[in-house]
Structure formats: structure tokens, C-alpha cells
Design a protein around this motif. Structure first.
Motif, short mmCIF file in Angstrom:
data_model
loop_
_atom_site.label_atom_id
_atom_site.label_comp_id
_atom_site.label_asym_id
_atom_site.label_seq_id
_atom_site.Cartn_x
_atom_site.Cartn_y
_atom_site.Cartn_z
N LEU A 1 52.98 30.41 34.50
CA LEU A 1 54.02 31.42 34.71
C LEU A 1 54.58 31.39 36.13
O LEU A 1 55.76 31.71 36.34
N CYS A 2 53.73 31.03 37.09
CA CYS A 2 54.12 31.09 38.51
C CYS A 2 53.74 29.79 39.21
O CYS A 2 52.88 29.77 40.11
N PRO A 3 54.34 28.68 38.82
CA PRO A 3 53.98 27.41 39.46
C PRO A 3 54.25 27.44 40.96
O PRO A 3 55.23 28.03 41.41
N GLN A 4 53.33 26.84 41.71
CA GLN A 4 53.43 26.73 43.16
C GLN A 4 53.12 28.03 43.91
O GLN A 4 53.22 28.07 45.14
N SER A 5 52.76 29.09 43.20
CA SER A 5 52.45 30.35 43.88
C SER A 5 50.98 30.39 44.29
O SER A 5 50.10 30.02 43.51
N PRO A 6 50.69 30.86 45.52
CA PRO A 6 49.29 31.09 45.92
C PRO A 6 48.75 32.30 45.17
O PRO A 6 49.45 33.31 45.01
N ILE A 7 47.50 32.21 44.72
CA ILE A 7 46.90 33.27 43.90
C ILE A 7 45.73 33.90 44.65
O ILE A 7 44.86 33.20 45.17
N ALA A 8 45.72 35.22 44.68
CA ALA A 8 44.58 35.98 45.20
C ALA A 8 43.87 36.62 44.01
O ALA A 8 44.52 37.18 43.12
N LEU A 9 42.55 36.53 43.98
CA LEU A 9 41.75 37.08 42.90
C LEU A 9 40.99 38.30 43.40
O LEU A 9 40.38 38.25 44.48
N VAL A 10 41.00 39.39 42.62
CA VAL A 10 40.26 40.59 42.98
C VAL A 10 39.46 41.05 41.77
O VAL A 10 40.03 41.35 40.72
N GLY A 11 38.13 41.07 41.91
CA GLY A 11 37.27 41.50 40.83
C GLY A 11 36.53 42.77 41.19
O GLY A 11 35.95 42.88 42.28
N PHE A 12 36.55 43.74 40.29
CA PHE A 12 35.88 45.02 40.51
C PHE A 12 34.58 45.08 39.73
O PHE A 12 34.55 44.77 38.54
N SER A 13 33.51 45.49 40.41
CA SER A 13 32.22 45.74 39.76
C SER A 13 31.77 44.54 38.94
O SER A 13 31.61 43.46 39.49
N LEU A 14 31.60 44.68 37.62
CA LEU A 14 31.11 43.58 36.79
C LEU A 14 31.96 42.33 36.97
O LEU A 14 31.43 41.21 37.07
N SER A 15 33.28 42.50 37.02
CA SER A 15 34.16 41.34 37.19
C SER A 15 34.05 40.74 38.58
O SER A 15 34.43 39.59 38.79
N GLY A 16 33.53 41.51 39.55
CA GLY A 16 33.24 40.93 40.84
C GLY A 16 32.18 39.85 40.71
O GLY A 16 32.26 38.78 41.33
N ASN A 17 31.17 40.12 39.88
CA ASN A 17 30.15 39.10 39.61
C ASN A 17 30.76 37.90 38.90
O ASN A 17 30.49 36.75 39.25
N VAL A 18 31.60 38.16 37.89
CA VAL A 18 32.26 37.08 37.16
C VAL A 18 33.07 36.20 38.11
O VAL A 18 33.01 34.97 38.06
N PRO B 1 60.24 32.74 42.83
CA PRO B 1 59.28 31.68 42.50
C PRO B 1 58.61 31.13 43.75
O PRO B 1 59.27 30.89 44.77
N GLY B 2 57.32 30.95 43.67
CA GLY B 2 56.54 30.50 44.82
C GLY B 2 55.96 31.63 45.63
O GLY B 2 55.17 31.41 46.55
N GLY B 3 56.34 32.88 45.29
CA GLY B 3 55.84 34.04 46.01
C GLY B 3 54.39 34.35 45.68
O GLY B 3 53.81 33.82 44.74
N GLN B 4 53.81 35.26 46.47
CA GLN B 4 52.40 35.62 46.33
C GLN B 4 52.11 36.24 44.96
O GLN B 4 52.89 37.03 44.44
N VAL B 5 50.94 35.86 44.41
CA VAL B 5 50.48 36.37 43.12
C VAL B 5 49.05 36.88 43.28
O VAL B 5 48.25 36.31 44.04
N ALA B 6 48.73 37.96 42.57
CA ALA B 6 47.36 38.48 42.56
C ALA B 6 46.93 38.71 41.11
O ALA B 6 47.73 39.12 40.27
N LEU B 7 45.66 38.45 40.84
CA LEU B 7 45.06 38.70 39.53
C LEU B 7 43.93 39.69 39.72
O LEU B 7 42.99 39.44 40.47
N LEU B 8 44.02 40.84 39.02
CA LEU B 8 43.01 41.89 39.11
C LEU B 8 42.14 41.87 37.85
O LEU B 8 42.65 41.79 36.73
#
Length: 339
Positions: A130-147, A59-66
Motif C-alpha cells: 500500500l505504501c511502497p518506499q515508506s519508512p515504517i514505525a511499529l508500535v506494540g502494546f502489552s501482549l503485542s509488544g512481546n509479539v 507517497p513515501g511519507g512516514q507510516v506507523a503500524l499499531l
């Protein structure tokens, strides 16, 4: 040096070659072990996120959303590869299926779009639960990059404080320019592919939700512009494709972004003309890296610095794991305000 230049595979020098190889180059498939979480939306639709959790994650570890591109899903090759690489480095990684995509087929009555930033916000809020206190990195590809870029810049005050950094790969920040580029003879394969896939999504929606009203002027379009004009725009509340593109293109929001953000694109991307970035205004938080080659989500490189040829994947790993307090070193950055 963290961000070494892209050098294309000797047999894949053109943008088309990189784009097609990037899509069809074999991907080592691994057993699906993710946990699925449903994300309810205010209008009654549901998204699905796929949770790949490393055994050593605490808990508190790095999180990424693709976030996947047009007609993609959590099973798209780039989503599978990048998730696997991040998980191997201890990052709990979530792959989002946008409305009606992947495991979300049948769970949404409205289509996803290049402007669905509220859906990204809902997914982030689920991650925070789900992951309280975790830093989140966001990665969007192509169309989702615009979003993703739209989400970050349209209203910076509502961007969650847990979002530590973001990266947009080959984002079509000028939607009309990118969509109309598909009408060029050399790009017709891509345009037809996208429209076939999108029409199949409409047919699946009709089967799952027979009561959903399809716009009366929808006539099985053959061009992406016509599909958006006849279907996407009216389904999400816009008067026309031109109206939708004008209000949802991320180009206008880049100057407002406050979260450290990297935009990666290529000079020879056949789907996102590099002219889209001419004169773009970037905030001090945004870094634009224009690679000399790579096509659209291709970036198959010569062997050298990275463990394999997937240069794009390793730059994402670098960015997600990079200390936000230290600047990236770019050795092949060009373009406006590139650093």
C-alpha cells in the motif's frame, strides 16, 4: 529534552490506579474514517488493518503500524488516541486487528497469541504494498509488544528493510512470569476480566465456524494460565502453556534485534512484573526505559510538558517522529542497559 520523566497524576500514584484510570479515563471519540484492508494469511485466516491517512500524506511519507494488546482491537482507547495524534502530525497510521478481533471477528479459525510474529510480518508486507518506499514505525502494546519484539529478534534477516524503528509498551517479555502474576489476590480482577473476554471469543468462534475442533480438555477455565494450557497452546501447535510461554517469550530474542527499538515499561506495572527485566540481554539497538510509575498502559501524568495528561501517547509520538540518527535523551531511565 525529548524524553522528560513521568510524574504521576497526584491522585493516581499506585500501579493499579494508573492501570484502571488509563483504561477508563474518558477518551474523546472521533468519527471512524479509516479504510479497511484485509490481510490474507497462508493458512486461510484473514487479518484486518484500519488505514488512517492524513489529508496531506504523500507517497513515501512516514507510516506507523499499531498493534493492540490482549482482548483489544483497533477500537481500544490507546489505539484510537495514538492514531489520532500521529495522523495529526502527518503520519499515515494503520491499526491492526489480530486474528478474530475487532473487524476481524469471524475471519479467523485460529486464535492470536503472544507468538504470532508471522502475522505481524504479513501485515507489514501489506503495508509495503500500500505504501511502497515508506519508512515504517511499529508500535506494540502489552501482549503485542512481546509479539513485536519476537518478530524483530527471532530472525533479524527477515525483518523488512522498510521497518525504520519500533516501540514496545509494557511488553510481557517473560510470559509465564506475567501470567502467573495474575494469580495474586491484588491482580485477580485483571485475570478474571481477561478470561471472560477470551472465553467469549471462543464462543464467537464456535458460532462462526462450527466445524473448528476445540481441544477436548477445554473446560471454561477461570485462570489465564489454564486458558492458555487448555486452548491457546494446543490451538497454535504447542504441547502446553509452559511450552508456549518458553518458546514465545521475547526476552530470549532481545539480544538479536537490529532495528532501533524502544521498550517502555513501569516499575509499578501490576501485570508485567519489573523483575521480568532483571538480567535481560539487550542488543545495542534496544533502549530500555523504566518509568518510576505509570502502571500498565496508564501513564496519566501531572500537567506540564505535554498537551494533555497522556504521557505515554506523547512518548510514542516522540519516538515515531524522532530522527533515528540522533539518540533519545533519557532523564529517568533505569535498569539494565537503559540509556
Amino acid at each position: 529534552m525529548l524524553f522528560h520523566p513521568f510524574r504521576p497524576h497526584r491522585l493516581l500514584r499506585s500501579g493499579h490506579a494508573q492501570t484502571l484510570a488509563g483504561a477508563y479515563w474518558p477518551v474523546r471519540r472521533s468519527e471512524y474514517r479509516a479504510t479497511q484492508h484485509r490481510v490474507p494469511l497462508p493458512d486461510g485466516d484473514v487479518l484486518v488493518v484500519h488505514d488512517d491517512r492524513p489529508a496531506n500524506w504523500a507517497p513515501g511519507g512516514q507510516v506507523a503500524l499499531l498493534l493492540h494488546g490482549l482482548v483489544g482491537s483497533h477500537l481500544s482507547g490507546y489505539m484510537v488516541r495514538v492514531s489520532r495524534r500521529l495522523v495529526a502530525r502527518g503520519v499515515r497510521t494503520f491499526r491492526l486487528d489480530l486474528r478474530g478481533c475487532g473487524a476481524g471477528a469471524g475471519l479467523a479459525r485460529r486464535p492470536y497469541s503472544a507468538g504470532c510474529s508471522d502475522d505481524v510480518l504479513a501485515a507489514i508486507q501489506q503495508l509495503e504494498t500500500l505504501c511502497p518506499q515508506s519508512p515504517i514505525a511499529l508500535v506494540g502494546f502489552s501482549l503485542s509488544g512481546n509479539v513485536l519484539l519476537k518478530y524483530l529478534g527471532e530472525s533479524p534477516a527477515r525483518v523488512s528493510k522498510t521497518v525504520e524503528r519500533a516501540m514496545a509498551v509494557n511488553p510481557p517479555i517473560d510470559l509465564e512470569t506475567s501470567v502467573l502474576s495474575l494469580d495474586r489476590f491484588s491482580n485477580r480482577y485483571y485475570g478474571r476480566f481477561f478470561v471472560r473476554q477470551l472465553r467469549s471469543i471462543v464462543e464467537r468462534l464456535r458460532q462462526c465456524h462450527p466445524d473448528v475442533l476445540i481441544p477436548s480438555n477445554y473446560r471454561r477455565p477461570r485462570r489465564l494460565y489454564d486458558f492458555d494450557d487448555q486452548y491457546t497452546a494446543p490451538m497454535i501447535g504447542f504441547d502446553s502453556a509452559a511450552d508456549y510461554y518458553a518458546l514465545c517469550s521475547a526476552k530470549q530474542f532481545l539480544k538479536n534485534i537490529e532495528v532501533p527499538t524502544l521498550i517502555l515499561t513501569a516499575k509499578n506495572d501490576p501485570l508485567v512484573p519489573i523483575t521480568s527485566f532483571d538480567g535481560v540481554q539487550l542488543s545495542d539497538a534496544v533502549t530500555l526505559h523504566i518509568a518510576e510509575g505509570g502502571g500498565h498502559l496508564g501513564y496519566l501524568a501531572q500537567r506540564g510538558h505535554d498537551p494533555d495528561r497522556r504521557w505515554m501517547d506523547w512518548r510514542i509520538v516522540d519516538w515515531v517522529l524522532q530522527d533515528a540518527r540522533r539518540p533519545l535523551i533519557h532523564s529517568a531511565a533505569t535498569g539494565p542497559r537503559a540509556r
